[in-house]
Design a protein around this motif. Structure first.
Motif: not given
Lengths: 574, 268, 286
Positions: B216-218, B220
Motif C-alpha cells: 500500500i505504501r507504493t 499511496i
C-alpha cells in the motif's frame, strides 16, 4: 554540448530512522535526451536518488535533506509533487501496486485526468498507441500478464507527456522476453520522442545494448557517470561492487585482465576471440546422460495430463495439454519457458494442490488426486516464487520449524532444535533467524525460503522461479544456496526463465510453451538447438551463443567452462 | 451429508470463484445498465421508501410485482436472489412458528406477510439497481452526488484489487497446507478437519495484512505522483471526470413511468 | 546547508494510507467470510459473518478515525456491492455502528501490549455494533407491522429469536473470530506493520489503565436512545394520540428513517467532538 535536464548539487539525504545518510553529497548532471542506467549494489542509494528526482523525496518522504536538485531548471523544492510529476514519471519496481484503477484505459488516463487535462482520453490512447498496446485498453488489470502490466504502467507514465521517465529495475521483475520488449520501447521513446530515460538496472547485457551512459553508485555516493562502453569496461570497478558486466566481457576479462577494452555483445566477442585457439574439454563427461549403471528410480510420473479452466466468457482455457513425463530420483531438472507456458502449474500439480482434469500424476507411486497436499508434503516441498507468501510466522526460525512442529510432540522439540540450528547455520541465517521474513532483502528472503523447504526433509524439492525479481548480487547468493541442496534433497526441479541458471545448474532441461512440452533432454543438447530456443522466445546465455559461433564443440554452458577451454588472446585486439 | 466437507472445496473450487468473478466482472448489457447511474439511484430511493408508507397488502403486492418485473429484466445474480428470498421467508416463518408456540394465532402470520412483502420489495429494488451499475459508474454517481473523493476512489480501487488479494489469500492458505498437518482423524461431522481449516483461515491473515501493508505504501506514493490529492480538491477535475455522465431522454422516461405506476398503485 | 520543507499534506496522506489499508483488508476479510458456507435457521445464522478481528486489530493499532470508517466501507465495497448484494440504505446503519464501535475500541486501548485492554476493546467493538444492530432490527419489525404489540406472541417471539441470534453471533463472530484472534494478532503486529507503512508505532502508555472515553460512549448511546425514542413515537405514540389516523395509514411509518438520520447526525457530531478533544479530561479510568 548537450543541455542538462537534471542537475544535482551537494545532495544528501538521511531517512528519519537511519543514522547513516542514504545519499551522501551527490553532484551529478544528466543530459536531456540521454538514456542512463544507474547501477550499484543493494542499499547503494539508487532508488533514493531517483525519488529525489521525482520529488517524492522530500515532499512525501520526510527526512534530512541537504543540497539542491534541479529538474528542467527548477528546484524540486519549489515545485509541488503534482507539477513535478508531469515532468518526471516514475515506474516502481513493484509496478503492480502502482496500477490503481480497474481497467487499462482507466489507469492510463488517471494521471492526465487528475491533472485536469481536457483531452485526457486522447492522451491515454496516444500513450497506448506509442507502446503499441491499444488492444489492451478495455481489459481488466488483473487479467493481464506481468509484461502487459508493466507496459500499462509505462503507458500511464507516458500519458502525462513527461520529459523524463524513471524505471526501477524493469528486468528483475519480468521474464527476459518481456524485459527486452520494454527496453525496445524505451529506446523508441528515447530516440523518436526525445524522452530522457533513467533506469535502475542490474542486467548489464541490457545496459550494453540499450543505454548510452551509466551512473555507478556506491554507499550513497555517485562514483562516476560514464558513456556505456567505458562504464562496462571498468570491470575492476564493477566486480569490486558485485556488479557483473555481460558474460562475454567477463570471459574476456578473466582470460586477459589487463586489456584496455572488452567486448560487450556476442557479435563483438566473436571478433575478439576469432583468433583464439579452442581446446578440447579436459574431461568428456558431457554426454549428459549420466551413468546408466544403476537403474533409474522414477520419482514423478505424468501420464497424458491435461488441465483446463473455464474462463469468464464461458470458454475453456487450456493450461496444460497431454503432458507425459517421467522424472527420476536424483535428477536436477530445469523447466524453462516464458511466462504463461505452464511451468508453475506443472510444479503445483506435483504438490497435489492442483489435481489433473485428465490423465494421472504419481509421486513415488502415489496418485496425487487421491491424497491431500498435507500428506504429500512430507515427500514434496514447494518453494513459492514470492517468498513473502511463505512467511506465515513472525520469524524465520519459526517458519523453518513450522512443518516439523506440526508433526512432532512438544517434548521432541529439543531434538528438533538441533536439526533446525544446523539448517539455519548452513544457510547462513543465524543473524536473521528472529526477524520477520518480510523485513529481509530479496536475496535473504530466497535463502530463507529455501531453508524452509529443506527443513521439511523432502525427497523432491520444487522451486518456482527462484531467481525471479532478484538483482544480480542476490541471484549469485541464490545460486550458491542451490549448491547446499545437493546433499540434502535427492531430486530438485526448478521452473525458470533464467536461461543461465538452467545452463549452469541443471542436468536435464524441459522446454515448455503454451502448456505443452516442446523438448526434453540433457542440458547441453537443448542449448545446442538454437532454433528450438528461438521458437520458444528463449534467449540462450551469451556464453552459449558465443561458444556456438566460435564452433566450440561441445558448447560451453558457463563462463568457467568457456575460459578453461580457450587460449589466451593477449595478442588479439578489437 | 457432511456440511464441512464442502468448505475447503468451496475455497478452492474454481466454479464458485468463477461465479463470483462473473458477477463482479462479467459484462452483460441490459436495459437498466444503459441508464444513467444517478437516475437509477434516485429510482432506488423511491422504491426503498415507498413500501414503508403502506399496510395494505394489495398495494404492497402491486409494488412488489412491479419491482419484480424490473428485477427480471436486470442482470441480477440468480444465486443472490435465491438466497435473498430464502433468507426473508425463513426469517418470517421462524417468527410465525415461535409466535404460534407462544400462544399466537393466524393474525401473526398475516401481519408478518405484509412485513415480508415490504422487506422483499426493498431488497429486490436494491439488487435490481445495484447489480446493474458497475462499481466504476456507481463511484462516479456518488461523486456527482457530492460524496468525498476518497470514498469514490475506494470503490473502484476495491474493484481493482479484489482478484489480486483473493489470489494472494488462497496462496497463503496453500502455504499453510503445504507445510501443515491435517488431522488424521476427522472427528464427528469432520469437526477436527473444520477446526484445522478455520484456524488456517484465520492465521492466513497475518501474512496477508503485512504483505498488503507493504504494497500500500507504493500505491499511496503512486497516487501522489499521479496527482490524486491534487485532483481531490479540484472541482474542475471532478467536472471533467463526470462529464461523460449525461441524463438522456430514456432516463427521464424510465423514471417518470416508474413514478406514474407508483402513483397509480397508490390511488387505485 | 539543510533545507527544510514545509510538511506538505503529510497527515492527509497517512490518513489515506490507513483508509485504503483497512478498506482493502476488511473488504477481503468479509468477502472470504461470505464465500464460506453458512447454516441459516430463519433469523439465526450459524456461520462466520466476518473475520471481525481484522478491522478490530487494525483500529487498535492505529487509533484512527479513518481506519474505523474504512472497515464498514470496505465490507460494502468488496463484499456487498461487487457481489451484487448491496443492501442500499440498510447498509447505512451498519456503517455508523461499526465505525463508532471500532473508533471507540481504538480509543479505549492505551497500552497495546496489555491483553486486558485489548480484550475489553475487542468485546466492546463487537457488542456495541451487534447489540444495537439487533435492536434496530427489532424496531424495524415493530414499525413494519401494523399493531405489532396487539398480535399475541409475536413481540415475544421476535425478541426471543433476535436475542438468540445475537448470542450465537456473539459466540461465533464475537469470541471465536473476534476476541481470540485479536488477542493473538494485536501484539504480534504491533511494531511490525508500522515500519512497513513508514509510520511510527502508536505510543505505549505503560501502566496506563483502560481508557473509557465516556463522552464518546455516552454520545453514542444517546444517539441510540434518540433513535429508539423517535421510533417509539412514530410507532406507538401516534396511536394513543389518535392523530389523523387516515393520514397515518398511508404515510405513517416513514418515521423509521427519522431516528436513523438523527442517530447518524448525533454520531458524526460525537465522533467529531471526540476527535478534537481526544477524549481527555472528562474520561474516567477504570
Amino acid at each position: 554540448m548537450s543541455e542538462s535536464i537534471i542537475r544535482i548539487e551537494g545532495l544528501s539525504f538521511v531517512y528519519p530512522a537511519n543514522e547513516r545518510p542514504s545519499l551522501d553529497n551527490i553532484d551529478l548532471e544528466i543530459n536531456k535526451g540521454d538514456f542512463v542506467s544507474i547501477i550499484g549494489g543493494n542499499g547503494s542509494g539508487k532508488t533514493t536518488l531517483c525519488k529525489c528526482i521525482n520529488g517524492i523525496i522530500p515532499h512525501f518522504i520526510a527526512g534530512d535533506f541537504y543540497g539542491e536538485v534541479k529538474v528542467c531548471g527548477v528546484d524540486t523544492l519549489d515545485m509541488p509533487v503534482s507539477t513535478l510529476a508531469q515532468r518526471v514519471s516514475y515506474i516502481y519496481q513493484d509496478f503492480e501496486s502502482q496500477l490503481v484503477r480497474p481497467t487499462v484505459l482507466d489507469d492510463v488516463t488517471f494521471g492526465p485526468l487528475n491533472f485536469g487535462m481536457k483531452d485526457y482520453h486522447q492522451k491515454g490512447m496516444e500513450a497506448l498507441r506509442m507502446l503499441d498496446i491499444e488492444g489492451l485498453k478495455d481489459r481488466f488489470i488483473w487479467e493481464l500478464s506481468g509484461g502487459q502490466k508493466h507496459l500499462t504502467a509505462l503507458a500511464g507514465a507516458l500519458s502525462v507527456k513527461p520529459d523524463i521517465i524513471i524505471i526501477d529495475e524493469p528486468a528483475a521483475q519480468l521474464d527476459p522476453y518481456n524485459a527486452v520488449a520494454i527496453y525496445r520501447r524505451l529506446k523508441i521513446l528515447n530516440e523518436s520522442f526525445g524522452i530522457t530515460v533513467i533506469t535502475i538496472e542490474h542486467n548489464t547485457e541490457l545496459i550494453a545494448e540499450y543505454c548510452n551512459s551509466v551512473i555507478l553508485m556506491d554507499a550513497g555516493r555517485a562514483v562516476w557517470i560514464k558513456p556505456v562502453r567505458d562504464a562496462l569496461n571498468a570491470v575492476n570497478d564493477l566486480v569490486k561492487r558485485n556488479i557483473y558486466p555481460p558474460q562475454v566481457s567477463q570471459a574476456a576479462w578473466r582470460i586477459s585482465p589487463n586489456m584496455p577494452s572488452y567486448p560487450l555483445t556476442v557479435g563483438e566477442a566473436e571478433k575478439y576471440f576469432a583468433a583464439a585457439r579452442i581446446q578440447c574439454p579436459v574431461e568428456s563427461n558431457d554426454c549428459g546422460l549420466g551413468d546408466d549403471a544403476h537403474m533409474p528410480h522414477p520419482a514423478i510420473e505424468f501420464k497424458d495430463v491435461s488441465l483446463w479452466f473455464r474462463s469468464l466468457t464461458e470458454t475453456t482455457k487450456n493450461v496444460l495439454k497431454d503432458i507425459s513425463l517421467s522424472i527420476n530420483e536424483g535428477e536436477n531438472v530445469a523447466i524453462v519457458g516464458n511466462n504463461g507456458a505452464g511451468k508453475s502449474t506443472l510444479l503445483k500439480m506435483i504438490t497435489g494442490v492442483i489435481k489433473p482434469k485428465g490423465g494421472h500424476i504419481t509421486v513415488y507411486g502415489t496418485e496425487t488426486a487421491e491424497i491431500m497436499p498435507e500428506e504429500l508434503s512430507s515427500t514434496v516441498a514447494y518453494i513459492y516464487q514470492n517468498p513473502e507468501e511463505m512467511f506465515i510466522e513472525d520469524s524465520i526460525r519459526k517458519d523453518i520449524s513450522y512443518f516439523l512442529k506440526t508433526r512432532h510432540k512438544a517434548h521432541e522439540y529439543e531434538v528438533l532444535d538441533y536439526f533446525i540450528n544446523d539448517i539455519i547455520k548452513s544457510f547462513g541465517l543465524e543473524d536473521l533467524q528472529h526477524k520477520d521474513g518480510r523485513m529481509l532483502s530479496g536475496g535473504q528472503q530466497r535463502r530463507a525460503s529455501l531453508a524452509i523447504g529443506v527443513a521439511m526433509q523432502p525427497k523432491i524439492l520444487l522451486l518456482d522461479e527462484p531467481t525471479g525479481s532478484l538483482d544480480i548480487e542476490s541471484r549469485r547468493e541464490m545460486v550458491n544456496s542451490l549448491e547446499l541442496l545437493k546433499d540434502r534433497v535427492k531430486t530438485v526441479i526448478i521452473a525458470t526463465h533464467d536461461m543461465s541458471l538452467a545452463a549452469e545448474w541443471a542436468d536435464r532441461v524441459i522446454v515448455m510453451k503454451d502448456g505443452r512440452i516442446i523438448a526434453d533432454g540433457d542440458t547441453r543438447s537443448i542449448f545446442d538447438d538454437i532454433t528450438l530456443l528461438d521458437q520458444c522466445h528463449l534467449k540462450p546465455p551469451q556464453i552459449v551463443e558465443l561458444s556456438k559461433r566460435l564452433n566450440m564443440r561441445p558448447i560451453a554452458l558457463s563462463i568457467d567452462e568457456f575460459t578453461s577451454r580457450i587460449s589466451s588472446i593477449d595478442e588479439v585486439m578489437i | 451429508m457432511n456440511p464441512f466437507k464442502g468448505m475447503l472445496d468451496k475455497i478452492n473450487v474454481e466454479s464458485v470463484e468463477l461465479e463470483l468473478m462473473r458477477t463482479a466482472y462479467g459484462s452483460t448489457t441490459t436495459l437498466l445498465s444503459k441508464l444513467d447511474p444517478r437516475i437509477l439511484m434516485v429510482w432506488y430511493l423511491i422504491f426503498a421508501f415507498a413500501p414503508w408508507f403502506f399496510f395494505d397488502s394489495a398495494k404492497l403486492l402491486s409494488i412488489f410485482a412491479f419491482v419484480t418485473v424490473i428485477t427480471a429484466i436486470s442482470k441480477a445474480n440468480k444465486l443472490v436472489l435465491f438466497l435473498l428470498c430464502l433468507g426473508i421467508i425463513g426469517q418470517m416463518a421462524c417468527y410465525a412458528i415461535v409466535a404460534y408456540f407462544l400462544g399466537g394465532n393466524m393474525a401473526a402470520l398475516a401481519a408478518l406477510l405484509t412485513l415480508t412483502l415490504k422487506l422483499a420489495t426493498i431488497s429486490l429494488a436494491s439488487i435490481a439497481v445495484f447489480s446493474n451499475i458497475d462499481p466504476e459508474r456507481f463511484s462516479d454517481a456518488l461523486l456527482s452526488f457530492g460524496a468525498p473523493a476518497q470514498l469514490a476512489f475506494s470503490i473502484s480501487y476495491g474493484y481493482r484489487v479484489i482478484p489480486v488479494m483473493v489470489e494472494e489469500y488462497k496462496d497463503i492458505m496453500l502455504s499453510f497446507r503445504l507445510r501443515g498437518h491435517a488431522p488424521s482423524k476427522k472427528g464427528f461431522l469432520s469437526w477436527r478437519y473444520a477446526y484445522y481449516l478455520l484456524k488456517i483461515a484465520v492465521l492466513a491473515f497475518y501474512p496477508l495484512i503485512l504483505n498488503t501493508a507493504k504494497r500500500i505504501r507504493t500505491t499511496i506514493e503512486a497516487l501522489e505522483t499521479k496527482g490524486f490529492s491534487y485532483a481531490m480538491n479540484n472541482n474542475d477535475v471532478k467536472r471533467l471526470k463526470l462529464s461523460y455522465l449525461k441524463i438522456k431522454a430514456a432516463d427521464i422516461i424510465f423514471l417518470l413511468v416508474s413514478i406514474l405506476i407508483l402513483i397509480a398503485i397508490i390511488l387505485i | 546547508m539543510e533545507r527544510v520543507l514545509r510538511p506538505e499534506r503529510k497527515n492527509s496522506s497517512k490518513d489515506l494510507m490507513l483508509f485504503i489499508l483497512v478498506l482493502a483488508l476488511s473488504g477481503i476479510e468479509n468477502l472470504i467470510a461470505e464465500v464460506l458456507p453458512e447454516f441459516q435457521l430463519g433469523p439465526i445464522e450459524v456461520g462466520i459473518s466476518s473475520f471481525i478481528f481484522v478491522p478490530i486489530v487494525l483500529c487498535i493499532l492505529f487509533d484512527s478515525f479513518w481506519a474505523a470508517l474504512a472497515a464498514p466501507i470496505g465490507e460494502l465495497v468488496f463484499a456487498d456491492l461487487i457481489l451484487g448484494e448491496f443492501g442500499g440504505l440498510g447498509e447505512f446503519e451498519e456503517v455508523i455502528l461499526l465505525t463508532m464501535g471500532l473508533y471507540i475500541a481504538g480509543k479505549m486501548v492505551k497500552d497495546v501490549t496489555n491483553r486486558k485492554q485489548i480484550a475489553a476493546a475487542a468485546l466492546f467493538a463487537f457488542i456495541f455494533q451487534d447489540l444495537i444492530g439487533t435492536f434496530i432490527d427489532m424496531t424495524k419489525v415493530w414499525v413494519g407491522i401494523e399493531d405489532f404489540e396487539a398480535i399475541s406472541g409475536l413481540p415475544e417471539s421476535v425478541f426471543a429469536l433476535e436475542m438468540i441470534d445475537f448470542l450465537v453471533e456473539f459466540a461465533v463472530t464475537g469470541i471465536i473470530f473476534g476476541l481470540i484472534p485479536t488477542l493473538y494478532f494485536a501484539p504480534r503486529l504491533y511494531g511490525k506493520i508500522e515500519p512497513l507503512l513508514g509510520i511510527k508505532p502508536r505510543l505505549i502508555e505503560k501502566g496506563a489503565a483502560l481508557n473509557v472515553p465516556i463522552r464518546l460512549i455516552g454520545g453514542a448511546i444517546i444517539a441510540v436512545i434518540a433513535a429508539a425514542a423517535v421510533s417509539m413515537l412514530s410507532g406507538a405514540g401516534f396511536n394513543i394520540i389518535e392523530w389523523e389516523p387516515e393520514f397515518l395509514d398511508q404515510f405513517g411509518q416513514w418515521y423509521i428513517w427519522v431516528p436513523i438520520t438523527i442517530a447518524a447526525i448525533v454520531a458524526i457530531v460525537v465522533i467529531w467532538l471526540g476527535k478534537s478533544n481526544n477524549g481527555e479530561g472528562q474520561d474516567i479510568n477504570v
